[in-house]
Design an enzyme around this catalytic site. Structure first.
Site, PDB file in Angstrom:
ATOM      1  N   SER A   1       5.316   8.509   9.454  1.00 50.52           N
ATOM      2  CA  SER A   1       5.500   9.407  10.597  1.00 50.52           C
ATOM      3  C   SER A   1       5.266   8.645  11.911  1.00 50.52           C
ATOM      4  CB  SER A   1       4.527  10.581  10.476  1.00 50.52           C
ATOM      5  OG  SER A   1       3.211  10.076  10.420  1.00 50.52           O
TER       6      SER A   1
ATOM      7  N   GLU B   1       9.671  16.979  14.374  1.00 50.51           N
ATOM      8  CA  GLU B   1      10.174  16.770  13.009  1.00 50.51           C
ATOM      9  C   GLU B   1       9.475  17.752  12.076  1.00 50.51           C
ATOM     10  OE1 GLU B   1       8.836  13.180  10.934  1.00 50.51           O
ATOM     11  OE2 GLU B   1      10.865  12.967  10.124  1.00 50.51           O
TER      12      GLU B   1
ATOM     13  N   LYS C   1       0.891  -1.181   0.000  1.00 57.43           N
ATOM     14  CA  LYS C   1       0.000   0.000   0.000  1.00 57.43           C
ATOM     15  C   LYS C   1       0.919   1.218   0.000  1.00 57.43           C
ATOM     16  CE  LYS C   1      -1.662   3.019   2.005  1.00 57.43           C
ATOM     17  NZ  LYS C   1      -1.401   4.417   1.582  1.00 57.43           N
TER      18      LYS C   1
ATOM     19  N   CYS D   1      14.090  10.880   5.968  1.00 58.39           N
ATOM     20  CA  CYS D   1      14.087  10.509   7.393  1.00 58.39           C
ATOM     21  C   CYS D   1      15.503  10.580   7.961  1.00 58.39           C
ATOM     22  CB  CYS D   1      13.523   9.122   7.582  1.00 58.39           C
ATOM     23  SG  CYS D   1      14.506   7.903   6.734  1.00 58.39           S
TER      24      CYS D   1
HETATM   25  P1  NAD Z   1       2.574   9.271   6.833  1.00 59.24           P
HETATM   26  O1  NAD Z   1       2.729   8.682   8.183  1.00 59.24           O
HETATM   27  O2  NAD Z   1       1.636  10.381   6.637  1.00 59.24           O
HETATM   28  O3  NAD Z   1       2.111   8.124   5.788  1.00 59.24           O
HETATM   29  C1  NAD Z   1       2.779   6.891   5.694  1.00 59.24           C
HETATM   30  C2  NAD Z   1       1.782   5.826   5.231  1.00 59.24           C
HETATM   31  O4  NAD Z   1       0.763   5.700   6.218  1.00 59.24           O
HETATM   32  C3  NAD Z   1       1.087   6.171   3.919  1.00 59.24           C
HETATM   33  O5  NAD Z   1       0.989   5.010   3.126  1.00 59.24           O
HETATM   34  C4  NAD Z   1      -0.280   6.660   4.368  1.00 59.24           C
HETATM   35  O6  NAD Z   1      -1.293   6.400   3.421  1.00 59.24           O
HETATM   36  C5  NAD Z   1      -0.519   5.858   5.631  1.00 59.24           C
HETATM   37  N1  NAD Z   1      -1.377   6.581   6.592  1.00 59.24           N
HETATM   38  C6  NAD Z   1      -1.438   7.927   6.781  1.00 59.24           C
HETATM   39  N2  NAD Z   1      -2.327   8.216   7.752  1.00 59.24           N
HETATM   40  C7  NAD Z   1      -2.813   7.036   8.207  1.00 59.24           C
HETATM   41  C8  NAD Z   1      -3.755   6.686   9.217  1.00 59.24           C
HETATM   42  N3  NAD Z   1      -4.371   7.611   9.959  1.00 59.24           N
HETATM   43  N4  NAD Z   1      -4.007   5.376   9.418  1.00 59.24           N
HETATM   44  C9  NAD Z   1      -3.398   4.434   8.682  1.00 59.24           C
HETATM   45  N5  NAD Z   1      -2.490   4.706   7.703  1.00 59.24           N
HETATM   46  C10 NAD Z   1      -2.205   5.996   7.467  1.00 59.24           C
HETATM   47  O7  NAD Z   1       4.057   9.654   6.338  1.00 59.24           O
HETATM   48  P2  NAD Z   1       4.484  10.463   5.045  1.00 59.24           P
HETATM   49  O8  NAD Z   1       4.118  11.886   5.211  1.00 59.24           O
HETATM   50  O9  NAD Z   1       4.049   9.747   3.813  1.00 59.24           O
HETATM   51  O10 NAD Z   1       6.081  10.296   5.132  1.00 59.24           O
HETATM   52  C11 NAD Z   1       6.900  11.132   5.893  1.00 59.24           C
HETATM   53  C12 NAD Z   1       7.216  10.511   7.236  1.00 59.24           C
HETATM   54  O11 NAD Z   1       7.827   9.238   7.066  1.00 59.24           O
HETATM   55  C13 NAD Z   1       8.228  11.355   8.028  1.00 59.24           C
HETATM   56  O12 NAD Z   1       7.819  11.380   9.361  1.00 59.24           O
HETATM   57  C14 NAD Z   1       9.530  10.567   7.877  1.00 59.24           C
HETATM   58  O13 NAD Z   1      10.460  10.741   8.915  1.00 59.24           O
HETATM   59  C15 NAD Z   1       9.006   9.165   7.859  1.00 59.24           C
HETATM   60  N6  NAD Z   1       9.969   8.267   7.267  1.00 59.24           N
HETATM   61  C16 NAD Z   1      10.683   7.481   8.110  1.00 59.24           C
HETATM   62  C17 NAD Z   1      11.637   6.626   7.591  1.00 59.24           C
HETATM   63  C18 NAD Z   1      12.440   5.751   8.494  1.00 59.24           C
HETATM   64  O14 NAD Z   1      13.164   4.925   7.985  1.00 59.24           O
HETATM   65  N7  NAD Z   1      12.358   5.880   9.795  1.00 59.24           N
HETATM   66  C19 NAD Z   1      11.862   6.575   6.202  1.00 59.24           C
HETATM   67  C20 NAD Z   1      11.091   7.389   5.381  1.00 59.24           C
HETATM   68  C21 NAD Z   1      10.150   8.241   5.930  1.00 59.24           C
END
Ligand code: NAD
Length: 503
Positions: free
Chosen positions: A226, A385, A173, A281
């Site tokens: 996140s 962040e 997904k 990240c």
């Molecule tokens: P996000 O958390 O908004 O979304 C990530 C995934 O979760 C997406 O597929 C989204 O559709 C899904 N999602 C969003 N809200 C949801 C909910 N309420 N319930 C269930 N699923 C949900 O993150 P983003 O904005 O796409 O990416 C940026 C974030 O990812 C930053 O915080 C970054 O630090 C983090 N990140 C971390 C790493 C790591 O290795 N630690 C790597 C890449 C990105």
């Protein structure tokens, strides 16, 4: 306008969902296509297909699975530019950075091609007289990946190459903000010879994710995104008996010691803070300067370098830009709100990226490179962040204060120290509370054959992604103790009621 569909059972599958979201070109600030947000039933259908494909795929010899991945890697190399353009178009990052992300993903495929060795398990002969012991690393079943917008190629490829190589089937997904690449990956896997149903893509949001977290046929959930969502994913998936690794957000600090090579340090910090508009990240978002002289040098050096930065669209005809836009208008507004808070809370705003525009792309979601000095730990720009091109300089009187700051922070993804002193560097790697540590290396992302993951609120679950942890995550161990006693014919066996011991 094109609508991005799902990919289920080896075919692009038309969605019946009534919910549709726009996909933007962030450099233009305009929607370029749309995506269906799948219904719960559509996700269940993808899980059912993956479930049905599992018996045959898990019994396919690892060597044959690896050969399909070899073919997949060759296709990724051939299509590298097309894929990088697609990443850049929907994400905004500059073309060479998109190519770099692909390379890091391809390296995981290369690692997974060695599965015949990685999945061998262990064997001990003669653990007791006439008794042997060996372990099988068996696949789990249907695994799922829920991935963020910032690495539409690399992060899914942290997961599915190893999941597939070890004999699992997969439902991905991807982020609804830039989902097109995932479908291309699915098509390339099919072209490489992957049987239909082994790899599936469902697009969607929380509604789709919740099915993946709760359906009893799903065995494992890999999540990257996140921290608040990672916590949610980990708690729901675990409560439903699933294996889960959920990687969250970050606030990566570097320490700059007075003996650091300042020119090299400045170059390293620039790329790590502003590359991909800070939407990594592992981006460096806090530089802790040890001593005022170091801080003053950093501020003037970074200001000079920002003045020379080229900011604009990710794909250009002529010389490439250094930095592209951020992902969306909402995210741009959130970053600007953080900058406002930094000013209100008393940090010194040295370079202000709030009103930045690119003349040829006035509607684009651009934020200019931003620099704060004299940031202190109670400020929201320090604690949270931002995920944008905002670098905070914190002044510390000595190494001890600097490392204590890092160790007290809620996040512990990556960190780095710039120094010429081996003893300081060694002490730092010993005591710093973070999962990935760089010594004069600004973004210490482990290679595919090591594992990637942070500490503290940057990860939930015991196993990191790729490397040996990845193989362990997608397999479960079965340990077999066997005896083939030639003496059976000769001995009288009456059975034993005590705990068996060997020897
Ligand atoms: P996000 O958390 O908004 O979304 C990530 C995934 O979760 C997406 O597929 C989204 O559709 C899904 N999602 C969003 N809200 C949801 C909910 N309420 N319930 C269930 N699923 C949900 O993150 P983003 O904005 O796409 O990416 C940026 C974030 O990812 C930053 O915080 C970054 O630090 C983090 N990140 C971390 C790493 C790591 O290795 N630690 C790597 C890449 C990105």
């Amino acid at each position: 306008m094109d609508i991005v569909q799902n990919y289920i059972g080896g075919a692009i599958t038309a969605s019946l969902s009534e919910r549709i979201a726009p996909i933007f070109n962030p450099a233009q600030g305009e929607p370029i296509r749309q995506v269906f947000l799948s219904t719960a039933d559509e996700v269940r259908q993808a899980i059912a297909v993956a479930h049905a494909a599992f018996p045959a795929w898990s019994h396919t010899p690892p060597l044959r699975r690896a050969r399909i991945l070899f073919q997949f890697k060759a296709l990724l190399e051939t299509k590298r530019d097309e894929l990088a353009r697609l990443i850049s178009e929907e994400h905004g990052k500059v073309f060479s950075d998109a190519q770099g992300e692909l390379t890091r993903g391809i390296e995981v495929v290369e690692f997974a091609c060695g599965i015949t060795h990685l999945q061998k398990g262990e064997h001990s002969a003669n653990v007791g007289t006439g008794v042997d012991c060996h372990s099988l690393m068996q696949p789990l079943g249907v695994c799922t990946g829920i991935t963020p917008f910032n690495f539409p190629a690399m992060v899914p490829m942290w997961m599915f190459p190893i999941a597939l190589a070890t004999g699992n089937t997969f439902v991905l997904k991807p982020s609804e903000k830039n989902p097109s690449l995932a479908l291309r990956l699915a098509q390339l896997l099919q072209e490489a010879g992957l049987p239909d149903g082994v790899f599936n893509v469902v697009n969607g949001d929380k509604e789709a994710v919740d099915v993946l977290l709760t359906d009893e046929r799903v065995q494992a959930v890999s999540f990257v995104g996140s921290t608040p969502i990672a916590e949610y994913i980990y708690s729901v998936a675990s409560a439903h008996g699933k294996r889960c690794q959920a990687l969250g957000g970050a606030k990566n600090h570097c320490i700059v010691m007075p003996d650091a090579d300042i020119e090299q340090t400045l170059s390293a910090i620039m790329g790590a803070a502003y590359g991909a508009a800070g939407e990594r990240c592992m981006a460096l978002s806090v530089a802790v300067a040890v001593g005022d002289e170091v801080a003053d040098n950093l501020v003037s050096g970074i200001k000079n370098r920002i003045a020379q930065m080229r900011v604009g669209p990710g794909i250009t005809e002529g010389r490439e830009n250094d930095m592209g836009p951020v992902i969306s208008a909402q995210h741009r507004a959130k970053i600007i709100e953080y900058i406002d808070q930094g000013v209100e809370q008393g940090a010194t705003l040295c370079i202000d990226g709030r009103n930045f525009t690119v003349p040829t792309h006035k509607q684009g979601f651009f934020v200019g490179p931003t620099l704060f000095d004299r940031v202190t730990p109670e400020m929201s720009i320090y604690q949270e962040e931002i995920f944008g091109p905002v670098l905070c300089i914190v002044r510390a009187p000595d190494y001890r204060t600097a490392v204590t700051l890092i160790n007290r922070h809620q996040y512990g993804n990556g960190t780095a120290i710039f120094t010429r002193d081996g003893d300081t560097a060694r002490q730092f790697s010993e005591e710093v509370q973070a999962g990935m540590v760089g010594i004069n290396v600004p973004i210490p992302v482990p290679m595919a054959f090591h594992s990637f993951g942070g500490w503290k609120r940057s990860i939930f679950g015991p196993l990191n992604v790729h490397g040996n942890d990845g193989v362990r995550f997608y397999t479960r161990m079965k340990t077999i103790t066997s005896r083939w006693p030639t003496s059976v014919r000769l001995e009288q066996h009456t059975g034993s009621f005590t705990m068996p011991t060997m020897g």
